[in-house]
Design a protein around this motif. Structure first.
Motif, PDB file in Angstrom:
ATOM      1  N   SER A  94      34.344  88.319 -15.609  1.00  0.00           N
ATOM      2  CA  SER A  94      34.203  88.957 -16.912  1.00  0.00           C
ATOM      3  C   SER A  94      35.534  88.856 -17.643  1.00  0.00           C
ATOM      4  O   SER A  94      36.570  88.548 -17.061  1.00  0.00           O
ATOM      5  CB  SER A  94      33.770  90.413 -16.736  1.00  0.00           C
ATOM      6  OG  SER A  94      34.833  91.272 -17.059  1.00  0.00           O
ATOM      7  N   ASP A  95      35.495  89.116 -18.943  1.00  0.00           N
ATOM      8  CA  ASP A  95      36.715  89.000 -19.756  1.00  0.00           C
ATOM      9  C   ASP A  95      37.712  90.106 -19.455  1.00  0.00           C
ATOM     10  O   ASP A  95      38.823  90.096 -19.948  1.00  0.00           O
ATOM     11  CB  ASP A  95      36.356  89.073 -21.244  1.00  0.00           C
ATOM     12  CG  ASP A  95      35.610  87.829 -21.663  1.00  0.00           C
ATOM     13  OD1 ASP A  95      35.728  86.827 -20.946  1.00  0.00           O
ATOM     14  OD2 ASP A  95      34.912  87.864 -22.695  1.00  0.00           O
ATOM     15  N   ARG A  96      37.293  91.067 -18.654  1.00  0.00           N
ATOM     16  CA  ARG A  96      38.179  92.202 -18.385  1.00  0.00           C
ATOM     17  C   ARG A  96      39.012  92.015 -17.125  1.00  0.00           C
ATOM     18  O   ARG A  96      39.809  92.870 -16.785  1.00  0.00           O
ATOM     19  CB  ARG A  96      37.343  93.477 -18.259  1.00  0.00           C
ATOM     20  CG  ARG A  96      36.804  93.910 -19.598  1.00  0.00           C
ATOM     21  CD  ARG A  96      35.839  95.054 -19.466  1.00  0.00           C
ATOM     22  NE  ARG A  96      35.650  95.681 -20.765  1.00  0.00           N
ATOM     23  CZ  ARG A  96      36.318  96.727 -21.183  1.00  0.00           C
ATOM     24  NH1 ARG A  96      37.227  97.272 -20.406  1.00  0.00           N
ATOM     25  NH2 ARG A  96      36.100  97.237 -22.358  1.00  0.00           N
TER      26      ARG A  96
END
Ligand code: TYD
Ligand code: MG
Length: 456
Positions: A145-147
Motif C-alpha cells: 500500500s502507499d502507506r
C-alpha cells in the motif's frame, strides 16, 4: 600519550564484560577471543543517561494513569498478534530474534504490509537489503500500500530525524546489528553499538509512543547477538524458530511485558511467503505413520491452545560402551530420567540401547504432561509394538513410576476428539473431575507398567 577523552576499553562481544587490558578469555562468560578493543565515548555513563531520560515527568497516582495509551494495534496477522498478546502496544519495543534466513524480514514485511493496508503509516528501515530487494520480496508476498515507506539506512541519527519528519505510526528496524550511532566510535554490530542504539531506540519509543519492531540476529548458541542486556532493555522478545529444512516456523515469546509468554504462532514458509497455520494439530499429524512402533501422539498446551504432536522414538542395541542418547525437541535430561524409570520399573534394559527421540515437525516440548507419551514411544520401539493410531497418551511420570495428573485435561481431550481420536490413556486423577468428550474413551493408568499393559 593516552588521550583522556577517548579512553579505550576491551569489551567481551559475548556478554559485555569490560576490561582495561586485553585478555584471551573473558573471565565473566568464559568465551575465548571475545574481547575487542572499543572506544569509550567521552562523558559516557550515568550523567548522559540521566539527562536523556529527562526529568519532565512528575510521579502521579497509579489510579490516575490513563489506560488508553495501551490500546493495541493488531497487525492483522492473527498468529503474530496472538504472540504479541493482541497486537502492538504504543511505545513498546519488540525484539525479534532468529537464525539467518528463517524468515524474520519476511514476517516483518508481511505484518507491515497488512498494517499499512489497514491504514497505519509504516516506516521500514532496512540496513541489510536494498529498497529494490525489499520490493522484489514484497511482490511475492502480497500487495503493497502507499502507506508503507521503505528506506535503506544504518546511521541511527539519520533514522531519528526521519522519524521526526515523517511521524510514522509503526517503525521496523531490520536489523539492530547493522545500525550504528555516531556518538560511539565502535563498529556496527559490536556490543557497545548494539547497546547504545537499542538504548536510544527505547528512549525514542517511550517518548514518542511509536511501536517499534527490531530484528536481531542470533549467535551460534542461539542467543540474540549482543549481551543479554538487550533482552532486558526491550519490552518484548520474540524468537522465530524452526528448521531451515522444514517448512514450519514457530514464533515464540520469551519475554512479554504486555502479554503471556506461553503463546506460540505457527507459520508455514511457502513460495508466496509465510502462511498462517490455523490448525497446527492437523499439520503436525499430517504425515504420521499410523500404528508404527515408536510413534505416539500426545497433546501439549502451547499457551491457551492444545496442540497434538507426534513423538517418535527409535531404540536399537548399541555397539558402544556407553549408549548414545540423541534427543530433538525434548529435554535430554528428562528423556534420560524416563529411560531410567522404564529400566527400573518395567525391566527394559535401556542401558544397552542407543536411543533416538524426535518430535515431528520441529516442535519443542517442555511440558511434563508429555512424559507418558515419551515412555510409550520408547517402550513401543523397544518392544516393536505399535500404539493404536486412534490413541492419545497423556500424563506426567514420577520417579517411582507413578502417573500424575496434568492440567487442562478437558481442552486437550476436546482437541483430540476434534482430530478424530477415540481413546486416551491418561492419569487416574483426571478422570473423576472432568467431562470427557463423548467420543473419547478415557482409560486410566496408575503406573507406567499399568499404562504399558493397557497400550500394548
Ligand atoms: P528472510 O525473511 O530473508 O530471513 P531473515 O530475515 O530471517 O534472514 O527469509 C528468507 C528465506 O525465506 C529464504 O531462504 C527464502 C525464503 N522465502 C520463501 O521461501 N518464500 C518467500 O516468499 C520469501 C519471501 C522467502
Ligand atoms: Mg533479514
Amino acid at each position: 600519550m593516552a588521550n583522556k577523552a577517548a579512553k579505550s576499553v576491551f569489551v567481551c562481544q559475548g556478554c559485555g564484560y569490560k576490561s582495561p587490558k586485553w585478555m584471551g578469555k573473558c573471565p565473566d562468560c568464559g568465551q575465548w577471543h571475545s574481547l575487542v578493543e572499543e572506544e569509550e565515548p567521552a562523558g559516557a555513563g550515568e550523567g548522559r543517561r540521566r539527562e536523556q531520560w529527562g526529568a519532565d515527568e512528575n510521579p502521579m497516582p497509579l489510579s490516575q494513569v490513563s489506560e488508553t495509551d495501551h490500546a493495541r494495534l493488531p497487525t492483522g496477522i492473527n498468529e503474530f498478534d496472538r504472540v504479541l498478546g493482541g497486537g502492538l502496544v504504543a511505545g513498546s519495543v519488540v525484539l525479534i530474534g532468529g537464525d539467518p534466513g528463517i524468515g524474520k524480514s519476511t514476517l516483518m514485511l508481511q505484518a507491515m504490509m497488512s498494517l499499512s493496508r489497514k491504514g497505519a503509516d509504516v516506516l521500514y528501515v532496512s540496513g541489510e537489503e536494498s529498497v529494490r530487494q525489499i520490493k522484489l520480496r514484497s511482490g511475492r508476498v502480497g500487495k503493497a500500500s502507499d502507506r508503507l515507506f521503505v528506506v535503506c539506512e544504518t546511521l541511527y541519527e539519520r533514522i531519528a530525524s526521519m522519524i521526526e519528519k515523517h511521524k510514522p505510526g509503526v517503525l521496523v528496524l531490520d536489523s539492530i546489528q547493522t545500525l550504528y550511532s555516531s556518538a560511539i566510535g565502535s563498529a556496527p554490530g559490536s556490543i557497545a553499538q548494539v547497546r547504545e542504539v537499542t538504548f536510544q531506540i527505547t528512549v525514542m519509543a517511550k517518548k514518542t509512543g511509536l511501536p517499534t519492531l527490531v530484528v536481531g540476529h542470533v549467535t551460534k548458541d542461539g542467543a540474540i547477538a549482543g549481551p543479554r542486556l538487550l533482552e532486558h532493555m526491550v519490552d518484548t522478545v520474540l524468537y522465530f524458530e524452526g528448521d531451515q529444512n522444514h517448512i514450519f516456523r514457530i514464533l515464540r515469546a520469551v519475554k512479554n511485558r504486555f502479554g503471556s509468554t506461553n503463546e506460540i504462532g505457527v507459520f508455514e514458509m511457502r513460495e508466496s511467503g509465510l502462511v498462517q497455520v490455523e490448525n497446527p494439530s492437523a499439520v503436525f499429524l499430517a504425515e504420521r505413520p499410523k500404528a508404527a512402533p515408536g510413534s505416539v501422539v500426545t497433546a501439549s498446551m502451547e499457551g491457551s491452545r492444545p496442540i497434538l504432536v507426534e513423538i517418535q522414538a527409535l531404540a536399537s542395541p548399541t555397539s558402544f560402551a556407553s549408549p548414545r542418547r540423541t534427543v530433538l525437541g525434548l529435554d535430554a535430561n528428562r528423556v534420560a530420567l524416563l529411560a531410567a524409570v522404564l529400566e527400573k520399573r518395567c525391566g527394559m534394559p535401556f542401558g544397552g540401547q542407543d536411543l533416538f527421540m524426535n518430535v515431528a515437525g520441529g516442535v519443542r516440548l517442555t511440558e511434563p504432561a508429555v512424559d507418558l507419551a515419551v515412555v510409550a514411544a520408547m517402550a513401543g520401539s523397544f518392544l516393536e509394538r505399535p500404539v493404536p493410531g486412534d490413541t492419545l497418551v497423556l500424563g506426567e511420570v514420577g520417579l517411582t513410576g507413578e502417573i500424575r495428573g496434568v492440567g487442562h485435561m478437558e481442552n486437550r481431550l476436546r482437541e483430540a476428539a476434534k482430530m478424530g481420536f477415540s481413546r486416551c490413556v491418561g492419569p487416574e486423577a483426571a478422570a473423576k473431575k472432568i467431562a470427557v468428550p463423548g467420543q473419547i474413551k478415557l482409560e486410566c493408568a496408575r503406573s507406567v507398567s499399568h499404562a504399558l499393559e493397557i497400550l500394548f
